[in-house]
Design a protein around this motif. Structure first.
Motif, short mmCIF file in Angstrom:
data_model
loop_
_atom_site.label_atom_id
_atom_site.label_comp_id
_atom_site.label_asym_id
_atom_site.label_seq_id
_atom_site.Cartn_x
_atom_site.Cartn_y
_atom_site.Cartn_z
N TYR A 5 -5.61 -2.53 -11.20
CA TYR A 5 -4.37 -3.06 -10.61
C TYR A 5 -3.98 -4.43 -11.17
O TYR A 5 -2.90 -4.92 -10.88
CB TYR A 5 -4.51 -3.21 -9.10
CG TYR A 5 -4.66 -1.95 -8.29
CD1 TYR A 5 -4.31 -0.71 -8.78
CD2 TYR A 5 -5.13 -2.01 -6.97
CE1 TYR A 5 -4.45 0.44 -8.01
CE2 TYR A 5 -5.26 -0.87 -6.19
CZ TYR A 5 -4.92 0.35 -6.72
OH TYR A 5 -5.04 1.47 -5.94
N THR A 63 -8.57 5.49 -8.37
CA THR A 63 -7.72 5.09 -9.49
C THR A 63 -8.24 5.69 -10.81
O THR A 63 -7.45 6.20 -11.60
CB THR A 63 -7.63 3.55 -9.58
OG1 THR A 63 -8.94 3.00 -9.52
CG2 THR A 63 -6.80 2.99 -8.44
N SER A 65 -13.51 5.34 -2.93
CA SER A 65 -12.52 6.42 -2.90
C SER A 65 -12.93 7.57 -3.82
O SER A 65 -12.43 8.68 -3.68
CB SER A 65 -11.15 5.88 -3.33
OG SER A 65 -11.27 5.22 -4.56
N ASN A 101 -14.21 -1.38 0.40
CA ASN A 101 -13.26 -2.46 0.71
C ASN A 101 -13.61 -3.10 2.06
O ASN A 101 -12.88 -3.00 3.05
CB ASN A 101 -11.83 -1.89 0.80
CG ASN A 101 -11.32 -1.34 -0.51
OD1 ASN A 101 -12.06 -0.72 -1.26
ND2 ASN A 101 -10.05 -1.57 -0.81
N PHE A 138 -14.08 -8.72 -2.26
CA PHE A 138 -15.13 -7.78 -1.84
C PHE A 138 -15.78 -7.11 -3.06
O PHE A 138 -16.96 -6.76 -3.05
CB PHE A 138 -14.60 -6.75 -0.83
CG PHE A 138 -13.72 -5.66 -1.40
CD1 PHE A 138 -14.27 -4.55 -2.04
CD2 PHE A 138 -12.35 -5.74 -1.30
CE1 PHE A 138 -13.46 -3.55 -2.56
CE2 PHE A 138 -11.52 -4.75 -1.82
CZ PHE A 138 -12.08 -3.65 -2.47
N HIS A 189 -0.58 0.94 0.24
CA HIS A 189 -0.54 2.41 0.31
C HIS A 189 0.09 2.95 1.58
O HIS A 189 0.56 4.09 1.59
CB HIS A 189 -1.96 2.97 0.11
CG HIS A 189 -2.48 2.78 -1.28
ND1 HIS A 189 -3.14 1.63 -1.66
CD2 HIS A 189 -2.40 3.55 -2.37
CE1 HIS A 189 -3.47 1.73 -2.94
NE2 HIS A 189 -3.04 2.88 -3.40
N GLU A 238 -5.97 6.25 0.16
CA GLU A 238 -5.56 5.25 1.16
C GLU A 238 -4.14 5.54 1.68
O GLU A 238 -3.64 4.85 2.55
CB GLU A 238 -5.59 3.84 0.54
CG GLU A 238 -7.00 3.33 0.32
CD GLU A 238 -7.05 2.05 -0.51
OE1 GLU A 238 -6.01 1.40 -0.70
OE2 GLU A 238 -8.14 1.71 -1.00
P1 13P Z 1 -10.34 2.38 -6.32
O1 13P Z 1 -11.78 2.33 -6.02
O2 13P Z 1 -9.78 3.76 -6.32
O3 13P Z 1 -10.03 1.66 -7.57
O4 13P Z 1 -9.54 1.68 -5.13
C1 13P Z 1 -9.66 0.33 -4.82
C2 13P Z 1 -8.53 -0.17 -4.05
O5 13P Z 1 -8.55 -1.28 -3.58
C3 13P Z 1 -7.40 0.71 -3.86
O6 13P Z 1 -6.40 0.05 -3.18
#
Ligand code: 13P
Ligand code: SF4
Length: 337
Positions: free
Chosen positions: A55, A249, A159, A144, A93, A209, A234
């Motif tokens: 990101y 991601t 995720s 997170n 985090f 999200h 999310e």
């Molecule tokens: P990922 O582990 O999929 O990269 O997600 C982290 C995150 O903060 C998504 O908002």
């Protein structure tokens, strides 16, 4: 490798999402290149690496980042690294996770705005209270979360592995925290898989999200009948039930790279789409840009300043009292993933 403005421009010219902070003209590339080359030099001198989440802005991902990925991959990279210093270009985090795994390395978080609406939604004391209320439950935390929260939980997930890890746990009773939308998606997915888990979850959300509306999906499909739509877990269950693929991601990146289709809409922070635009110019990406203010506050200036001065206040330190317990929670994930 020495960067020039032309080289950088060639790498980033296809990026169209990301608003005014992701614009790459040749003039803008001229201003970025001296910082990039200074960071490259310092990384070598100090045996440092930069780990970046997908990101953050493309000028970091494409140049100074030694590895870019999702939370799980970044924590694995941190585990395997032989560098003395890790500069974590993401949110706090994630840097804390790297420090937990590498207690003898110096881990720095360059950006001052390094929170996360999910990680900030629950404290370690909240979890202690919940455990008293639900003594028969296995407590599963999303990555997170702060280190204090991890110290009070049994196993961490990301995720990319949440469904399979929770499915594999022996206890029928699961308390998942802190994301209520991911909690609901977990409940739905495990039901689909025939698992009889009894899942409770807390009330946090990712402010990026949770914004997506399912009507957006209908609208995009109406305008682009050949589009593949992907979403992060999310997002709400109303979104997840309408998309072609759900994943972390990095799982989305793999899906796009392996898909025979050429047009995609990704319901996640738009940094991922910018990254894909730069990496896969033959594929096209439609949609809006939704930004995470925390991830987008990462800058080349902050990375350079951190590497130059190694400021104490940007160094991650974890109290001994939480280190061992939180590490057990992370190690349990590595064991089960
Ligand atoms: P990922 O582990 O999929 O990269 O997600 C982290 C995150 O903060 C998504 O908002
Ligand atoms: Fe946290 Fe959401 Fe930003 Fe990810 S996108 S770091 S979950 S606020």
């Amino acid at each position: 490798m020495k960067w020039t403005a032309e080289l950088l421009f060639n790498h980033l010219k296809d990026v169209t999402l990301g608003g005014s902070i992701c614009v790459y003209t040749l003039d803008i590339c001229e201003t970025l290149v001296p910082k990039i080359n200074a960071i490259m030099k310092l990384k070598k001198e100090k045996n440092a690496i930069v780990l970046a989440h997908s990101y953050v802005v493309p000028e970091i991902i494409k140049t100074v980042s030694d590895f870019t990925g999702d939370s799980y991959e970044l924590s694995k990279k941190a585990k395997d690294s032989s560098a003395d210093i890790i500069i974590f270009s993401a949110v706090k985090f994630m840097a804390e996770t790297a420090k937990l795994i590498n207690p003898n390395k110096d881990v720095y978080i360059p950006s001052d705005l390094n929170g996360c609406s999910l990680a900030d939604s629950i404290t370690g004391d909240d979890v202690k209270q919940l455990r008293k209320k639900y003594p028969d439950y296995t407590f599963v935390c999303y990555i997170n979360t702060t280190v204090d929260v991890k110290a009070e939980c049994d196993v961490c997930v990301t995720s990319s592995n949440v469904y399979s890890i929770v499915e594999s746990l022996p206890n029928k009773n699961i308390y998942f925290l802190p994301d209520k939308l991911m909690g609901q998606n977990l409940k739905n997915e495990l039901k689909k898989r025939g698992s009889d888990k009894n899942i409770l979850f807390s009330e946090g959300t990712c402010y990026v999200h949770e914004e997506y509306h399912p009507d957006m999906i209908d609208f995009i499909r109406l305008k682009h009948d050949d589009v593949s739509i992907l979403a992060h877990p999310e997002c709400s269950e109303d979104i997840i039930s309408k998309v072609d693929f759900t994943g972390s991601t990095s799982q989305m990146v793999n899906y796009v790279n392996q898909s025979p289709k050429s047009k995609f809409f990704m319901l996640t922070e738009c940094g991922l789409t910018s990254r894909m635009q730069a990496d896969s110019p033959k594929k096209s990406f439609v949609g809006t840009c939704t930004m995470c203010k925390y991830m987008k506050s990462n800058s080349l200036d902050d990375i350079l300043n951190t590497l130059e001065n190694l400021p104490e206040h940007k160094k991650i330190s974890i109290p001994k009292s939480t280190q061992e317990k939180a590490l057990n929670c992370i190690n349990k994930m590595f064991e089960l993933a």
